[in-house]
Design an enzyme around this catalytic site. Sequence first.
Site, PDB file in Angstrom:
ATOM      1  N   ALA A  47       0.824  -1.209   0.000  1.00 33.37           N
ATOM      2  CA  ALA A  47       0.000   0.000   0.000  1.00 33.37           C
ATOM      3  C   ALA A  47       0.854   1.253   0.000  1.00 33.37           C
ATOM      4  O   ALA A  47       1.820   1.354   0.742  1.00 33.37           O
ATOM      5  CB  ALA A  47      -0.925   0.013   1.218  1.00 33.37           C
ATOM      6  N   SER A  48       0.484   2.196  -0.830  1.00 36.13           N
ATOM      7  CA  SER A  48       1.056   3.539  -0.838  1.00 36.13           C
ATOM      8  C   SER A  48       0.101   4.438  -1.600  1.00 36.13           C
ATOM      9  O   SER A  48      -0.661   3.984  -2.450  1.00 36.13           O
ATOM     10  CB  SER A  48       2.434   3.572  -1.523  1.00 36.13           C
ATOM     11  OG  SER A  48       3.383   2.768  -0.862  1.00 36.13           O
ATOM     12  N   ASN A  49       0.161   5.733  -1.291  1.00 35.36           N
ATOM     13  CA  ASN A  49      -0.535   6.734  -2.085  1.00 35.36           C
ATOM     14  C   ASN A  49       0.494   7.679  -2.675  1.00 35.36           C
ATOM     15  O   ASN A  49       1.461   8.057  -2.001  1.00 35.36           O
ATOM     16  CB  ASN A  49      -1.499   7.565  -1.225  1.00 35.36           C
ATOM     17  CG  ASN A  49      -2.487   6.715  -0.449  1.00 35.36           C
ATOM     18  OD1 ASN A  49      -3.060   5.775  -0.996  1.00 35.36           O
ATOM     19  ND2 ASN A  49      -2.689   7.040   0.820  1.00 35.36           N
TER      20      ASN A  49
END
Length: 780
Positions: free
Chosen positions: A186-188
């Site tokens: 997960a990353s934005n």
Amino acid sequence: MAQEGNGRYTAEVRWTTHGVAHVRADTWGDLGFGQGWACAHDHLPTIADQIVKVRSERARFHGGGPEGAHLASDLGYLALGVVARAEAFRAAQPPELQEMIAGYAAGLDAWREEAVATDALPAWCRGAEWIRPISELDLYAYMGDVALMGSGRNLVGIIGRAEAPGPDGPAPPAPLSALGRGNQEASNGWALGREATASGHGLVVANPHFPWTGEARFWECHLTLPGELDVYGVSLLGSPGVQMGFNRDVAWAHTFSKGHRFTLARLDLVPGRPTSYRHGDDEREMEPTTHAVEVLGDDGEVTRVERTLWRTHHGPMVNLPLLGWGTDTAFTYRDANLDNVEVVQQFLAMDRATSLDDLQARFAEVDGLPWVNTLASDRSGRVWYIDASATPALGAGAQERFRTRVAEDPVAALLFANRVALLDGSDPDDDWVERPGARSPGLVPHDELPQLERTDYVANANDSHWLANPSEPLVGYSVLHGFERVPQSLRTRQNHRVAADLVARGDVTVRSALEAVLDNASLSAELLRDEVLDRLDGVGEVEVDGTLVDVAAAAEVLRGWDGRADLTSVGAALWREVVAGFPEEAQRDGPDLFATPFDPDDPVATPAGLVPAPAEGADPVVGAVAGAVAALARAGVALDAPLGEVQWAQRGEARVPVHGGGEGEGVLNILAPIGALAGTDLEPGPPPLELQGDRTVRTGLRAGGYRCTYGTSFLMAVELTDDGPVAEGLLAYGQSGDPRSPHHVDGTRAYAAKETRPLLFTEEQIRADPELVERTVTGG
């Protein structure tokens, strides 16, 4: 300014608030030395442990390991050949990188000598035999391992167990614990263009979600070589240069790519010959290699263990959990990054880019990114997205068969759910295809990679390239880059909703961008809570596993919840567990949860609405709420507890309440007890908490609540102005891995308070920092 030691390397290290290291030097070798020394100062045990791992010496110092894990890892790394490839890796680097990497290795070792001499190591590794000198080639081997973070390093446990069937039949399948691959990295990342920002310049937001322990942590630094390099950001532990950050002219963020960095291939074996396989009309023989490692026994004696492992023309054989290596079918693997010697060059090229055009040219020239998307901008206010990750190239027929296989083959579907692509290794038409211009044979060339340039925004939250911007979907790319026109995660949808709102406002600043990331609003609550409350109207007690639970009380808590995952949010934990009562895939799409199905032409707004109640039988929505109440009760979590009372991060002896949520809530700011990027470190952690059944798998709920170990790590927003970069951020788990250091916890406390700080880039800013400490380091 203190100066100690003697040697051929000299660098100036200055520390500012939160222990950020600013390294300045006069040569590439000196700069590498200063960075290596300063990073080791904060994280030597973790780095030294990783060097032991790639040297295939885990079993030598720690024994065979649980279920033979250390032994299998040692043998798997020998089969991958990261040490054997180190000389060629070094020879492929340009002179300045050779100098920098040699200096970095010398810096690591200089701090090791100082730490041992001054008894500065943490208690868990003080006096350990495996804290040994680190050579330049050791570092190249480890950088080869970093390139495999999205592929081979997760498979060493099944490569090292891949013994051929013998006279007594097949070897047992590998344990499930041997496959270290997860499915929810997960990353934005956002790049906001001139249509969005108040100034008309470009603004980049980095919000990677990585483990809070182990080797996959980031380390914050600022590297300056006058006239050559001036870059600020983070590097992975033990990695030279900056992998994510900014210089005066360009800023960039990364997110973990949804695509595939490797493939497994299923082989049809020749009857009676389990080391021979069919390939079209031919029969091919596997190649054996006998590897040997040393293993420390329980009695303290070291013995030599040999194991014969095998290769096909695809690559090493593997021993899959549950499936193993049988007499009819077996599995082999091929990796897009095993020969990636350009990875460090790529990051250094990005560090030195002078404009967005220059950055794009450096991507095309080097083509060395291993496993991430990139989102970037400059002061012109143009923004750019690319998934430049190394990706296998397949023919059109192989791509179509892959889609069919995932839909119809249970084994392929199960592997795909765990981010593993399965091909037919006995069909030549499923082999990787050589394309002109590719970095290595069998990869997608740069001009076929998905990319998009705009002036409003581009964003990614770990779904495929398809929706970098919903106004201009990217279609027609290789299936191994990720599926197109498919349901998106709640977090992806929330990213696009927030980014589009920022563009519509047109007045974004560094501060407002960070506030948007840390807002902690739940998209699933916005979409579903009111209808869930309607379904609970008039419902009182419901039986769960023989116990009555009060659903009416849960409804009151949810009705009063602020819809966020903030420290003061009462009802956040309850909603988290309610959503966890539905299958994970239902959170993207499906009749189990949503009434309006996914529409590929409206992918941000759909699916929507709560599934209607069944005409007869138990209502699954009521059941999910009741199950959530029961799960929290078993964990000792009160329904009306504020999130900050039941969600925390353990930093040494300090328990720090933290905000943030999980994928099911649809918040931007992920912080959770579970994360999918499997660590390979041996660093000890706090004692485990009592499990809470399937809730532990879905949300990480354990006795007392949620002890977070994964999520927001380096948070950065940077605007490229005519006067230089303006940046704020923090490193959420702190700069130091040593629990005795104040920088082991200060970043976490700042994160908990949502107190970002200026990222100090200019000499004037650094000199003005009230916590400035300086030292000149020499050695090597």
